[in-house]
Design a protein around this motif. Structure first.
Motif, PDB file in Angstrom:
ATOM      1  N   MET A  34       0.853  -0.934  -0.090  1.00  0.00           N
ATOM      2  CA  MET A  34       0.556  -0.383  -0.301  1.00  0.00           C
ATOM      3  C   MET A  34       0.564   1.165  -0.213  1.00  0.00           C
ATOM      4  N   ILE A  35       0.598   1.964  -0.321  1.00  0.00           N
ATOM      5  CA  ILE A  35       0.981   3.611  -1.141  1.00  0.00           C
ATOM      6  C   ILE A  35       0.681   4.550   0.002  1.00  0.00           C
ATOM      7  N   VAL A  36       1.857   5.181   1.003  1.00  0.00           N
ATOM      8  CA  VAL A  36       1.054   6.445   1.241  1.00  0.00           C
ATOM      9  C   VAL A  36       1.615   8.159   0.777  1.00  0.00           C
ATOM     10  N   ILE A  37       0.725   8.932   0.530  1.00  0.00           N
ATOM     11  CA  ILE A  37       0.911   9.863  -0.402  1.00  0.00           C
ATOM     12  C   ILE A  37       1.735  11.488   0.698  1.00  0.00           C
ATOM     13  N   SER A  38       2.621  12.089   0.619  1.00  0.00           N
ATOM     14  CA  SER A  38       2.691  13.353   1.658  1.00  0.00           C
ATOM     15  C   SER A  38       1.337  13.623   1.733  1.00  0.00           C
ATOM     16  N   ASN A  39       1.073  14.631   2.445  1.00  0.00           N
ATOM     17  CA  ASN A  39       0.478  15.877   2.672  1.00  0.00           C
ATOM     18  C   ASN A  39       0.885  16.970   1.846  1.00  0.00           C
ATOM     19  N   PRO A  40       0.780  17.484   1.428  1.00  0.00           N
ATOM     20  CA  PRO A  40       1.312  18.454  -0.132  1.00  0.00           C
ATOM     21  C   PRO A  40       2.026  19.515   1.272  1.00  0.00           C
ATOM     22  N   THR A  41       1.576  19.867   2.454  1.00  0.00           N
ATOM     23  CA  THR A  41       1.517  20.866   2.612  1.00  0.00           C
ATOM     24  C   THR A  41       2.325  20.147   4.662  1.00  0.00           C
ATOM     25  N   ALA A  42       3.073  21.189   5.124  1.00  0.00           N
ATOM     26  CA  ALA A  42       3.961  20.239   6.516  1.00  0.00           C
ATOM     27  C   ALA A  42       2.700  20.352   7.324  1.00  0.00           C
ATOM     28  N   VAL A  43       2.833  19.103   7.911  1.00  0.00           N
ATOM     29  CA  VAL A  43       2.169  18.399   8.850  1.00  0.00           C
ATOM     30  C   VAL A  43       3.394  18.446  10.232  1.00  0.00           C
ATOM     31  N   ALA A  44       2.686  18.321  11.834  1.00  0.00           N
ATOM     32  CA  ALA A  44       2.953  18.650  12.926  1.00  0.00           C
ATOM     33  C   ALA A  44       3.478  16.653  13.166  1.00  0.00           C
ATOM     34  N   ASN A  45       4.288  17.072  13.582  1.00  0.00           N
ATOM     35  CA  ASN A  45       5.214  15.759  13.538  1.00  0.00           C
ATOM     36  C   ASN A  45       5.200  14.288  12.493  1.00  0.00           C
ATOM     37  N   GLU A  46       5.504  15.447  11.029  1.00  0.00           N
ATOM     38  CA  GLU A  46       5.296  14.431  10.395  1.00  0.00           C
ATOM     39  C   GLU A  46       5.842  12.895  10.113  1.00  0.00           C
ATOM     40  N   ILE A  47       7.765  13.541  10.566  1.00  0.00           N
ATOM     41  CA  ILE A  47       8.905  12.345  10.128  1.00  0.00           C
ATOM     42  C   ILE A  47       8.760  11.390  11.061  1.00  0.00           C
ATOM     43  N   LYS A  48       8.044  11.945  12.504  1.00  0.00           N
ATOM     44  CA  LYS A  48       8.044  10.696  13.220  1.00  0.00           C
ATOM     45  C   LYS A  48       6.566   9.997  12.594  1.00  0.00           C
ATOM     46  N   LEU A  49       5.642  10.499  12.150  1.00  0.00           N
ATOM     47  CA  LEU A  49       3.800   9.287  11.789  1.00  0.00           C
ATOM     48  C   LEU A  49       4.701   8.926  10.375  1.00  0.00           C
ATOM     49  N   ILE A  50       5.675   9.534   9.576  1.00  0.00           N
ATOM     50  CA  ILE A  50       6.162   8.479   8.744  1.00  0.00           C
ATOM     51  C   ILE A  50       7.618   7.383   9.079  1.00  0.00           C
ATOM     52  N   HIS A  51       7.813   7.520  10.104  1.00  0.00           N
ATOM     53  CA  HIS A  51       8.843   5.987  10.291  1.00  0.00           C
ATOM     54  C   HIS A  51       7.342   5.644  11.135  1.00  0.00           C
ATOM     55  N   SER A  52       6.134   5.766  11.358  1.00  0.00           N
ATOM     56  CA  SER A  52       5.567   4.923  12.583  1.00  0.00           C
ATOM     57  C   SER A  52       4.833   3.972  10.955  1.00  0.00           C
ATOM     58  N   LEU A  53       5.404   5.109  10.256  1.00  0.00           N
ATOM     59  CA  LEU A  53       4.224   4.066   8.718  1.00  0.00           C
ATOM     60  C   LEU A  53       4.769   3.277   8.274  1.00  0.00           C
ATOM     61  N   PHE A  54       6.464   3.488   8.445  1.00  0.00           N
ATOM     62  CA  PHE A  54       7.310   2.543   7.611  1.00  0.00           C
ATOM     63  C   PHE A  54       6.847   1.571   8.561  1.00  0.00           C
ATOM     64  N   GLU A  55       7.712   1.449  10.136  1.00  0.00           N
ATOM     65  CA  GLU A  55       7.498   0.438  10.984  1.00  0.00           C
ATOM     66  C   GLU A  55       6.094  -0.446  10.560  1.00  0.00           C
ATOM     67  N   GLY A  56       5.021   0.289  10.335  1.00  0.00           N
ATOM     68  CA  GLY A  56       3.677  -0.356  10.392  1.00  0.00           C
ATOM     69  C   GLY A  56       3.610  -1.249   8.759  1.00  0.00           C
ATOM     70  N   GLY A  57       4.740  -1.075   8.027  1.00  0.00           N
ATOM     71  CA  GLY A  57       4.204  -1.767   6.540  1.00  0.00           C
ATOM     72  C   GLY A  57       4.322  -1.079   5.653  1.00  0.00           C
ATOM     73  N   MET A  58       4.275   0.346   5.218  1.00  0.00           N
ATOM     74  CA  MET A  58       3.396   0.809   4.528  1.00  0.00           C
ATOM     75  C   MET A  58       5.013   0.485   3.115  1.00  0.00           C
ATOM     76  N   ASP A  59       4.504  -0.015   2.186  1.00  0.00           N
ATOM     77  CA  ASP A  59       5.665  -0.259   0.476  1.00  0.00           C
ATOM     78  C   ASP A  59       6.446   0.959   0.471  1.00  0.00           C
TER      79      ASP A  59
END
Length: 193
Positions: A1-26
């Motif tokens: 499954m693919i996730v696309i970033s929000n076009p603008t900055a989001v609070a705690n974005e990098i932390k969320l991205i790492h959590s998504l990768f840990e959760g199995g984001m392709d």
């Protein structure tokens, strides 16, 4: 499954991205149209080295070499007509009709087709076709067909039943109070499909 970033900055974005990768984001599509090259470099640098091979750059494609990224994306408006991909690169693009998708070059590995449903993140962006009949017109089977637009845990099954090979998530992740829970709910449905 693919996730696309929000076009603008989001609070705690990098932390969320790492959590998504840990959760199995392709794959994670880095789509930040207003970012300068300096901002893009800072953003990619903040993502852990072992995750960078799953990043897809929507702009500043020349940064792929610097960061060891081998995936790029072209929007429907900046996709070159006579594109030849470099060996070892994965290339994706955006499309907005089955006719546009069918006409893609064999050099495109996968393509988003949107909107599948009423968009969660874009105002007044909804389909004007019946996807259950439109997908039957598909004659390009070399390019993977990825559904995008309004996809969440409530309708992801329907998108897959239409005939999409996979789905991409945006609004259900970034417009949510529980992005990781939403991702996991969608992931469970895709894995059991």
């Amino acid at each position: 499954m693919i996730v696309i970033s929000n076009p603008t900055a989001v609070a705690n974005e990098i932390k969320l991205i790492h959590s998504l990768f840990e959760g199995g984001m392709d794959l994670f599509h880095v789509r930040k149209p207003s970012f300068s090259e300096t901002e893009m470099k800072a953003f990619v640098t903040a993502i852990e080295l072992e995750c960078r091979n799953r990043l897809v750059l929507h702009n500043y494609h020349h940064l792929t070499e610097e960061f060891g990224i081998n995936r790029i994306h072209f929007s429907s408006t900046n996709r070159p007509d006579n594109f030849q991909k470099t060996e070892g690169f994965t290339v994706s693009t955006s499309t907005h009709s089955i006719e546009e998708f069918n006409a893609l070059s064999e050099d495109i590995d996968y393509a988003f087709l949107s909107p599948v449903f009423k968009s969660i993140s874009k105002e007044n962006y909804e389909p004007n076709v019946n996807w259950s009949t439109e997908i039957k017109k598909r004659n390009n089977f070399k390019t993977k067909l990825i559904g995008l637009g309004g996809i969440d845990a409530e309708n992801i099954n329907q998108a897959l039943q239409f005939g999409f090979d996979d789905v991409a998530l945006l609004g259900t992740i970034w417009k949510s109070n529980n992005p990781i829970e939403n991702f996991k709910s969608c992931q469970q449905i895709v894995l059991s499909f």
